[in-house]
Motif scaffolding. Structure first.
Motif, PDB file in Angstrom:
ATOM      1  N   PHE A   4     -16.877  -3.565 -11.865  1.00  0.00           N
ATOM      2  CA  PHE A   4     -15.477  -3.629 -11.785  1.00  0.00           C
ATOM      3  C   PHE A   4     -14.678  -3.003 -10.871  1.00  0.00           C
ATOM      4  O   PHE A   4     -15.217  -2.005 -10.502  1.00  0.00           O
ATOM      5  CB  PHE A   4     -14.848  -3.556 -13.352  1.00  0.00           C
ATOM      6  N   PHE A   5     -13.517  -3.256 -10.682  1.00  0.00           N
ATOM      7  CA  PHE A   5     -12.700  -2.618  -9.671  1.00  0.00           C
ATOM      8  C   PHE A   5     -11.556  -1.844 -10.700  1.00  0.00           C
ATOM      9  O   PHE A   5     -11.053  -2.476 -11.575  1.00  0.00           O
ATOM     10  CB  PHE A   5     -11.819  -3.431  -8.613  1.00  0.00           C
ATOM     11  N   GLU A   6     -11.014  -1.033 -10.029  1.00  0.00           N
ATOM     12  CA  GLU A   6      -9.905  -0.137 -10.718  1.00  0.00           C
ATOM     13  C   GLU A   6      -8.805   0.515  -9.886  1.00  0.00           C
ATOM     14  O   GLU A   6      -9.358   1.222  -8.672  1.00  0.00           O
ATOM     15  CB  GLU A   6     -10.458   1.192 -11.499  1.00  0.00           C
ATOM     16  N   PRO A   7      -7.683   0.387  -9.857  1.00  0.00           N
ATOM     17  CA  PRO A   7      -6.684   0.684  -8.835  1.00  0.00           C
ATOM     18  C   PRO A   7      -6.739   2.406  -8.769  1.00  0.00           C
ATOM     19  O   PRO A   7      -7.081   3.014  -9.708  1.00  0.00           O
ATOM     20  CB  PRO A   7      -5.313   0.556  -9.343  1.00  0.00           C
ATOM     21  N   MET A   8      -6.565   2.927  -7.602  1.00  0.00           N
ATOM     22  CA  MET A   8      -6.678   4.301  -7.175  1.00  0.00           C
ATOM     23  C   MET A   8      -5.262   4.739  -7.683  1.00  0.00           C
ATOM     24  O   MET A   8      -4.322   4.250  -7.047  1.00  0.00           O
ATOM     25  CB  MET A   8      -6.724   4.799  -5.631  1.00  0.00           C
ATOM     26  N   ILE A   9      -4.880   5.742  -8.810  1.00  0.00           N
ATOM     27  CA  ILE A   9      -3.798   5.824  -9.462  1.00  0.00           C
ATOM     28  C   ILE A   9      -3.424   7.408  -8.971  1.00  0.00           C
ATOM     29  O   ILE A   9      -2.460   7.898  -9.479  1.00  0.00           O
ATOM     30  CB  ILE A   9      -3.744   5.718 -10.828  1.00  0.00           C
ATOM     31  N   TYR A  10      -4.327   7.924  -8.267  1.00  0.00           N
ATOM     32  CA  TYR A  10      -4.197   9.243  -7.841  1.00  0.00           C
ATOM     33  C   TYR A  10      -3.664   9.432  -6.213  1.00  0.00           C
ATOM     34  O   TYR A  10      -4.055   8.663  -5.709  1.00  0.00           O
ATOM     35  CB  TYR A  10      -5.348  10.234  -8.002  1.00  0.00           C
ATOM     36  N   THR A  11      -2.958  10.580  -6.019  1.00  0.00           N
ATOM     37  CA  THR A  11      -2.532  10.562  -4.496  1.00  0.00           C
ATOM     38  C   THR A  11      -3.905  11.073  -3.933  1.00  0.00           C
ATOM     39  O   THR A  11      -4.868  11.722  -4.489  1.00  0.00           O
ATOM     40  CB  THR A  11      -1.736  11.822  -4.177  1.00  0.00           C
ATOM     41  N   PHE A  12      -4.133  10.572  -2.692  1.00  0.00           N
ATOM     42  CA  PHE A  12      -5.591  10.915  -2.088  1.00  0.00           C
ATOM     43  C   PHE A  12      -5.863  12.564  -1.833  1.00  0.00           C
ATOM     44  O   PHE A  12      -7.043  12.868  -1.753  1.00  0.00           O
ATOM     45  CB  PHE A  12      -5.700  10.353  -0.627  1.00  0.00           C
ATOM     46  N   TYR A  13      -4.657  13.286  -2.105  1.00  0.00           N
ATOM     47  CA  TYR A  13      -4.918  14.889  -1.948  1.00  0.00           C
ATOM     48  C   TYR A  13      -5.202  15.505  -3.377  1.00  0.00           C
ATOM     49  O   TYR A  13      -5.568  16.650  -3.102  1.00  0.00           O
ATOM     50  CB  TYR A  13      -3.856  15.372  -1.130  1.00  0.00           C
ATOM     51  N   ASP A  14      -5.198  14.802  -4.417  1.00  0.00           N
ATOM     52  CA  ASP A  14      -5.376  15.346  -5.639  1.00  0.00           C
ATOM     53  C   ASP A  14      -6.850  15.205  -6.027  1.00  0.00           C
ATOM     54  O   ASP A  14      -7.470  14.531  -7.077  1.00  0.00           O
ATOM     55  CB  ASP A  14      -4.622  14.547  -6.581  1.00  0.00           C
ATOM     56  N   HIS A  15      -7.908  16.065  -5.132  1.00  0.00           N
ATOM     57  CA  HIS A  15      -9.224  15.832  -5.367  1.00  0.00           C
ATOM     58  C   HIS A  15      -9.845  16.131  -6.694  1.00  0.00           C
ATOM     59  O   HIS A  15     -10.675  15.513  -7.254  1.00  0.00           O
ATOM     60  CB  HIS A  15      -9.982  16.678  -4.235  1.00  0.00           C
ATOM     61  N   SER A  16      -9.106  17.102  -7.399  1.00  0.00           N
ATOM     62  CA  SER A  16      -9.700  17.482  -8.721  1.00  0.00           C
ATOM     63  C   SER A  16      -9.391  16.500  -9.637  1.00  0.00           C
ATOM     64  O   SER A  16     -10.288  16.220 -10.621  1.00  0.00           O
ATOM     65  CB  SER A  16      -9.006  18.877  -9.242  1.00  0.00           C
ATOM     66  N   SER A  17      -8.375  15.756  -9.779  1.00  0.00           N
ATOM     67  CA  SER A  17      -8.104  14.665 -10.706  1.00  0.00           C
ATOM     68  C   SER A  17      -8.999  13.575 -10.489  1.00  0.00           C
ATOM     69  O   SER A  17      -9.585  12.961 -11.504  1.00  0.00           O
ATOM     70  CB  SER A  17      -6.875  14.279 -10.597  1.00  0.00           C
ATOM     71  N   ILE A  18      -9.265  12.968  -9.113  1.00  0.00           N
ATOM     72  CA  ILE A  18     -10.308  12.200  -8.746  1.00  0.00           C
ATOM     73  C   ILE A  18     -11.636  12.314  -9.093  1.00  0.00           C
ATOM     74  O   ILE A  18     -12.501  11.789  -9.798  1.00  0.00           O
ATOM     75  CB  ILE A  18     -10.220  11.731  -7.023  1.00  0.00           C
ATOM     76  N   GLU A  19     -12.148  13.835  -8.865  1.00  0.00           N
ATOM     77  CA  GLU A  19     -13.457  13.970  -9.336  1.00  0.00           C
ATOM     78  C   GLU A  19     -13.451  14.154 -10.766  1.00  0.00           C
ATOM     79  O   GLU A  19     -14.844  13.355 -11.066  1.00  0.00           O
ATOM     80  CB  GLU A  19     -13.685  15.735  -8.790  1.00  0.00           C
ATOM     81  N   HIS A  20     -12.674  14.619 -11.634  1.00  0.00           N
ATOM     82  CA  HIS A  20     -12.753  14.632 -13.064  1.00  0.00           C
ATOM     83  C   HIS A  20     -12.771  13.057 -13.509  1.00  0.00           C
ATOM     84  O   HIS A  20     -13.580  12.739 -14.322  1.00  0.00           O
ATOM     85  CB  HIS A  20     -11.665  15.243 -13.777  1.00  0.00           C
ATOM     86  N   HIS A  21     -12.081  12.265 -12.989  1.00  0.00           N
ATOM     87  CA  HIS A  21     -12.077  10.761 -13.219  1.00  0.00           C
ATOM     88  C   HIS A  21     -13.361  10.181 -13.091  1.00  0.00           C
ATOM     89  O   HIS A  21     -13.876   9.565 -14.075  1.00  0.00           O
ATOM     90  CB  HIS A  21     -10.942  10.071 -12.459  1.00  0.00           C
ATOM     91  N   LEU A  22     -13.897  10.298 -12.000  1.00  0.00           N
ATOM     92  CA  LEU A  22     -15.282   9.799 -11.818  1.00  0.00           C
ATOM     93  C   LEU A  22     -16.445  10.492 -12.361  1.00  0.00           C
ATOM     94  O   LEU A  22     -17.179   9.710 -13.119  1.00  0.00           O
ATOM     95  CB  LEU A  22     -15.500  10.004 -10.257  1.00  0.00           C
TER      96      LEU A  22
END
Length: 71
Positions: A4-22
């Motif tokens: 499935f696809f999911e919208p990117m809801i984080y700013t591209f520079y918020d690397h820690s939130s992206i890492e935790h989400h993944l």
């Protein structure tokens, strides 16, 4: 469901939130196989996975702002 696809809801520079989400998705049995304006996931065995978001200098749209762009 295979993926499935999911919208990117984080700013591209918020690397820690992206890492935790993944990492959270991986614990639920989903592995990311594409990132852009959308995350694309495929089904996998649930497991503990550690992600690290790294920005490549001078890579165009993904390049973090420099000092003069921030001020």
């Amino acid at each position: 469901m295979r993926g499935f696809f999911e919208p990117m809801i984080y700013t591209f520079y918020d690397h820690s939130s992206i890492e935790h989400h993944l990492e959270s998705r991986a614990r639920s049995g989903w592995r990311v196989d594409g990132v852009g304006a959308l995350f694309h996931y495929h089904r996998a065995e649930p497991s503990e996975v550690k992600y690290a978001v790294v920005y490549v200098e001078d890579s165009g749209f993904w390049t973090p702002p420099n000092e003069s762009e921030l001020s």
